[in-house]
Design an enzyme around this catalytic site. Sequence first.
Site, PDB file in Angstrom:
ATOM      1  N   ASP A  40       0.834  -1.209   0.000  1.00 58.33           N
ATOM      2  CA  ASP A  40       0.000   0.000   0.000  1.00 58.33           C
ATOM      3  C   ASP A  40       0.866   1.256   0.000  1.00 58.33           C
ATOM      4  O   ASP A  40       0.483   2.287   0.558  1.00 58.33           O
ATOM      5  CB  ASP A  40      -0.961  -0.011   1.190  1.00 58.33           C
ATOM      6  CG  ASP A  40      -0.236  -0.126   2.528  1.00 58.33           C
ATOM      7  OD1 ASP A  40       1.014  -0.154   2.534  1.00 58.33           O
ATOM      8  OD2 ASP A  40      -0.913  -0.171   3.568  1.00 58.33           O
ATOM      9  N   GLU A  41       2.033   1.192  -0.631  1.00 58.73           N
ATOM     10  CA  GLU A  41       2.955   2.323  -0.690  1.00 58.73           C
ATOM     11  C   GLU A  41       3.059   2.843  -2.123  1.00 58.73           C
ATOM     12  O   GLU A  41       3.243   2.069  -3.068  1.00 58.73           O
ATOM     13  CB  GLU A  41       4.341   1.921  -0.186  1.00 58.73           C
ATOM     14  CG  GLU A  41       4.357   1.525   1.280  1.00 58.73           C
ATOM     15  CD  GLU A  41       5.715   1.057   1.749  1.00 58.73           C
ATOM     16  OE1 GLU A  41       5.958   1.059   2.967  1.00 58.73           O
ATOM     17  OE2 GLU A  41       6.554   0.682   0.888  1.00 58.73           O
TER      18      GLU A  41
END
Length: 479
Positions: A408-409
Amino acid sequence: MQNEPAVRLSAVRRLYEVSARMGAGRSLAETLQAVVDGVVDGLGFGIAVLNLRYPDGKFEVIAVAGSPEARAALLGRVSAADLFDAEFAIADVWGKLRFVPHERLPEGEVTGWVPDVPVSDAPDAWHPLDALFAPLYSSEGELVGMLSVDLPEDHRRPGPIHRELLEIFATQAGVAIDKARLTDQLLAEKTRLEASEATFRLVFEGAGNGMATIAFDGPDLGRILRVNDAFCRITGYTADQLVGMRLVSFLRDDEPEQTRTELEEVAASNGTYRFERVFTQPSGNAIWLGGTASLVEQGAGQSRILLVQIDDVTARKDAERKLRHHAAHDPLTGLPNRRLLQQRFAKVLAQTRFTGRPGALLFCDLNHFKLVNDSYGHEAGDHALREIATRLSTAVRHGDTVARLGGDEFAVLAEDITGDDLDTLITRLEDAVSRPLPDIDILVTTSVGTVPITPTTSDLDALLHEADQAMYVAKKNRS
């Protein structure tokens, strides 16, 4: 497990080399060996075996790569037409591929050669008796051969990316084999051209690929003398429209001087010129033509001609573009991956050093996203990531780059931005992410860390680390 972008890039580079070796004008033997070598060197399989299918339906192992033992055991083996029927009946269908897991094989029944490697008990491990096949088809849909692969380099059953790469490669290989068979036939016919003009006409007119003769000397230099029906079908022009015209009038040549030099070298050596050019059809549609031009001596007192053979290679060009896209983009979201981010960073850094105006790297980490996966499942999480990727891409300025770093980066690369403009960009990113997600009640937000890109900046990895640290400060201040 190997980094997937690196695997894709390695495959792309190798497949480009293999595509050149499988190009028009190569013999069948060269093409077949290029296929298996390309699988081993470019797609990460330890062994590749190619069965060529004959007109009577029988198969013969013509090329083997990756294992001298397999080559010694299999090369030259001829099998019946129903060789693969029993295995395909119990196979998993992976798109155009067929995978036969070892556990479905009848008790005690083993066919072919089996590599002597350790057996792992991991759920997705590759077993020595596992089999993966890629049927090879001509452009007309005729089965021309069967490619089987073994021993993936990571010792696991191939995932979606490797399967897709193998499918694309098999599509190119099938067409290349078909063209190479035709090339071998044409070369065999060419040896008889001196004795029989009738034979030449038969081959010329009946060839499945486009053929034309072009004047190489005299007042008609460069003009088309004769074309076959396939040439007209591929180009979209009639014979009356083509004959008498110069072929270069229809081709988009970005380097005409280089082409002229190469043709002069062909004339000096009586060799073969290979080319790929964009061709515009009468409808205005642009296609890629690939082919060869061979110099033909017509005898004493007669002008020399170029015998040109062409094929529509637009599909292969599209496949190459797709491979390049896979090598540079995240497969889930379609965003640039770290490798493409590195290329874009180099351009931003060069511009910063030229203008002296700083840019910025923004590191975005999603908050509460783990709850989405835990509560709604990973499929819903994947949909959410794609939605967030779209929102981030919409929120940035034209010319900025949004990349997915993993999980989720995300990272945002922005050129020539400071102060209020940077604050406005951060706010847009935060607002874009924090809007409710479809069918998900969990509020997902983002914490953004930023670092400037200055003329003294040099290393993207170090910059990402700094931005990551800045993100954690922002996350702490947010909580």
